[in-house]
Design an enzyme around this catalytic site. Structure first.
Site, PDB file in Angstrom:
ATOM      1  N   TYR A 136       0.818  -1.216   0.000  1.00 33.95           N
ATOM      2  CA  TYR A 136       0.000   0.000   0.000  1.00 33.95           C
ATOM      3  C   TYR A 136       0.852   1.266   0.000  1.00 33.95           C
ATOM      4  O   TYR A 136       0.438   2.295  -0.518  1.00 33.95           O
ATOM      5  CB  TYR A 136      -0.897   0.043   1.244  1.00 33.95           C
ATOM      6  N   LYS A 191       2.946 -15.088   3.128  1.00 35.77           N
ATOM      7  CA  LYS A 191       3.119 -15.803   1.856  1.00 35.77           C
ATOM      8  C   LYS A 191       4.613 -16.078   1.732  1.00 35.77           C
ATOM      9  O   LYS A 191       5.255 -15.731   0.732  1.00 35.77           O
ATOM     10  CB  LYS A 191       2.551 -14.960   0.696  1.00 35.77           C
ATOM     11  N   ASP A 223      -3.277 -18.010   1.248  1.00 31.44           N
ATOM     12  CA  ASP A 223      -4.282 -18.743   0.454  1.00 31.44           C
ATOM     13  C   ASP A 223      -4.969 -19.797   1.332  1.00 31.44           C
ATOM     14  O   ASP A 223      -6.191 -19.962   1.291  1.00 31.44           O
ATOM     15  CB  ASP A 223      -3.663 -19.357  -0.810  1.00 31.44           C
ATOM     16  N   ASP A 247      -6.538  -6.611   4.379  1.00 31.33           N
ATOM     17  CA  ASP A 247      -7.663  -5.972   3.688  1.00 31.33           C
ATOM     18  C   ASP A 247      -8.613  -7.050   3.157  1.00 31.33           C
ATOM     19  O   ASP A 247      -9.823  -7.000   3.362  1.00 31.33           O
ATOM     20  CB  ASP A 247      -7.121  -5.113   2.537  1.00 31.33           C
ATOM     21  N   ASP A 251     -12.516  -8.604   4.881  1.00 32.41           N
ATOM     22  CA  ASP A 251     -13.813  -8.618   4.175  1.00 32.41           C
ATOM     23  C   ASP A 251     -14.391 -10.032   4.180  1.00 32.41           C
ATOM     24  O   ASP A 251     -15.592 -10.232   4.354  1.00 32.41           O
ATOM     25  CB  ASP A 251     -13.648  -8.166   2.715  1.00 32.41           C
TER      26      ASP A 251
HETATM   27  C1  IPM Z   1     -10.493  -0.826   3.987  1.00 34.45           C
HETATM   28  C2  IPM Z   1     -10.717  -0.259   2.620  1.00 34.45           C
HETATM   29  C3  IPM Z   1      -9.548   0.649   2.259  1.00 34.45           C
HETATM   30  C4  IPM Z   1      -8.304  -0.213   2.227  1.00 34.45           C
HETATM   31  C5  IPM Z   1      -9.702   1.469   0.975  1.00 34.45           C
HETATM   32  C6  IPM Z   1     -10.980   2.271   0.977  1.00 34.45           C
HETATM   33  C7  IPM Z   1      -8.526   2.354   0.745  1.00 34.45           C
HETATM   34  O1  IPM Z   1     -10.905  -1.272   1.692  1.00 34.45           O
HETATM   35  O2  IPM Z   1     -10.379  -0.043   4.940  1.00 34.45           O
HETATM   36  O3  IPM Z   1     -10.433  -2.042   4.116  1.00 34.45           O
HETATM   37  O4  IPM Z   1      -7.999  -0.829   1.188  1.00 34.45           O
HETATM   38  O5  IPM Z   1      -7.620  -0.277   3.238  1.00 34.45           O
HETATM   39 MG    MG Z   2     -11.030  -3.208   2.562  1.00 31.08          MG
END
Ligand code: IPM
Ligand code: MG
Length: 358
Positions: A136, A191, A223, A247, A251
């Site tokens: 990042y 990884k 993975d 990240d 999710d």
């Molecule tokens: C998160 C989001 C952010 C990230 C984006 C909006 C920059 O997906 O906070 O998980 O990738 O960190």
């Molecule tokens: Mg995110």
């Protein structure tokens, strides 16, 4: 008096933050709340997603309550002006390196999760994501051959993955400390079989482990971790990983809980100053409709009270109120059972305020 910077941002950000603010005001604490623009909204009003005044307010505040940023309509802007740069810029400027993303499956919502109820019932895992390093923020990055860095005409683009020893050590310590207060089990996700950066990550985490002999450490490739999260998520207690893998895995973990609309997050620096935001995004598709779930933001405010404002009893009060509301079967659309009639954003906020104990 604690000062809270309130940055609602874009999309559903304003609606959900309004409910968390309603709740903070109902606690009877003398908080000073100061609002500022961020994201696409700030770009439209001030020409930059993270205006100087917003950054200044964030730096001065004890904590930041953040909504969400982003909208497809800004996709064609040059990267430094995109809404996402506001949150990335805040993380970097305030050195908010430790991101806590709990994934808890509330018993009332087990049926809303994507997996079979027996796989997620009682799930309580914590993802500790490193937030200010990795690919990042790696240098160099860019596109090659276009003479002036213009997007069109380049034939190659690159981002570099990097971590320094101190960066890995400090996030590892945060994760070991967190694991120590919970189930005493830490899984470091890497990884290392392919990437030098993550072999280094693994080695440094293993070294830091020497200071935490009471915590069991295991290592898992990313993975495999993605697979285990949907195969047997309850095998995890605390997961620590880099910015990019964190990240993605956070999710994924969110969907084990019924709805990403339930998940709070905290991003802390070494001084305990923190930014608190729901784990979900700005959801422009449902913005302005008053149907978004404000609970992730409300639970983020609870984390803020606990980690940055030294008000753990108030945090407990909020979390208990959320549980009561769920037990009363009040549901926004994202967590409603098929056929049930959902309530709106403001009604959910009102219900949590009403459920606060004295
Ligand atoms: C998160 C989001 C952010 C990230 C984006 C909006 C920059 O997906 O906070 O998980 O990738 O960190
Ligand atoms: Mg995110």
């Amino acid at each position: 008096m604690s000062k809270i910077a309130v940055l609602p941002g874009d999309g559903i950000g304003t609606e959900i933050v309004a409910e968390a603010v309603k709740l903070l005001r109902a606690l009877g604490e003398p908080f000073e709340l100061e609002f500022a623009d961020v994201g696409g909204t700030a770009y439209e009003r001030h020409g930059h997603p993270l205006p100087e005044a917003t950054l200044k307010l964030a730096r001065e505040a004890d904590a930041i309550l953040f909504g969400a940023v982003g909208d497809w309509k800004y996709d064609s802007l040059p990267r430094p002006l995109r809404p996402e740069q506001a949150i990335l810029g805040l993380r970097k400027a305030l050195n908010l390196f430790a991101n806590f993303r709990p994934a808890i499956c509330y018993p009332e919502l087990t049926a809303a999760a994507s997996l079979k109820p027996e796989l997620v019932a009682g799930l309580d895992i914590l993802i500790v994501r490193e937030l200010t390093g990795d690919i990042y923020f790696g240098q160099p990055r860019g596109r090659r051959t276009a003479p002036d860095g213009a997007f069109a005409g380049a034939d190659e683009a690159f981002d570099t993955m990097r971590y320094s020893r101190p960066e890995i050590e400090r996030i590892a310590r945060v994760a070991f400390e967190a694991a120590r207060k919970r189930g005493k089990k830490l899984t470091s996700v890497d990884k290392a079989n392919v990437l030098e950066t993550f072999q280094f990550w693994k080695d440094v985490v293993t070294e830091v482990h020497k200071d935490y002999p009471d915590v069991a450490l295991d290592h898992m490739y990313v993975d495999n971790a993605a697979m285990q999260l949907v195969r047997a998520p309850k095998r995890f207690d605390v997961i620590v990983t880099g910015n990019m893998f964190g990240d993605i895995l956070s999710d994924e973990a969110a969907m084990l809980t019924g709805s990403i609309g339930m998940l709070p997050s905290a991003s802390l620096n070494e001084r305990g100053q923190g930014l608190y935001e729901p784990s979900h995004g700005s959801a422009p598709d449902i913005a302005g409709k008053g149907i978004a779930n404000p609970l992730a933001t409300i639970l983020s405010a609870a984390m803020m009270l606990r980690y940055s404002l030294a008000k753990p009893a108030q945090a407990d009060r909020i979390e208990a109120a959320v549980k009561r509301v769920l037990a009363q079967r009040l549901r926004t659309a994202d967590i409603a059972a098929p056929g049930a009639s959902p309530i709106g954003t403001a009604q959910m906020g009102d219900a949590v305020v009403a459920a606060l104990s004295n």
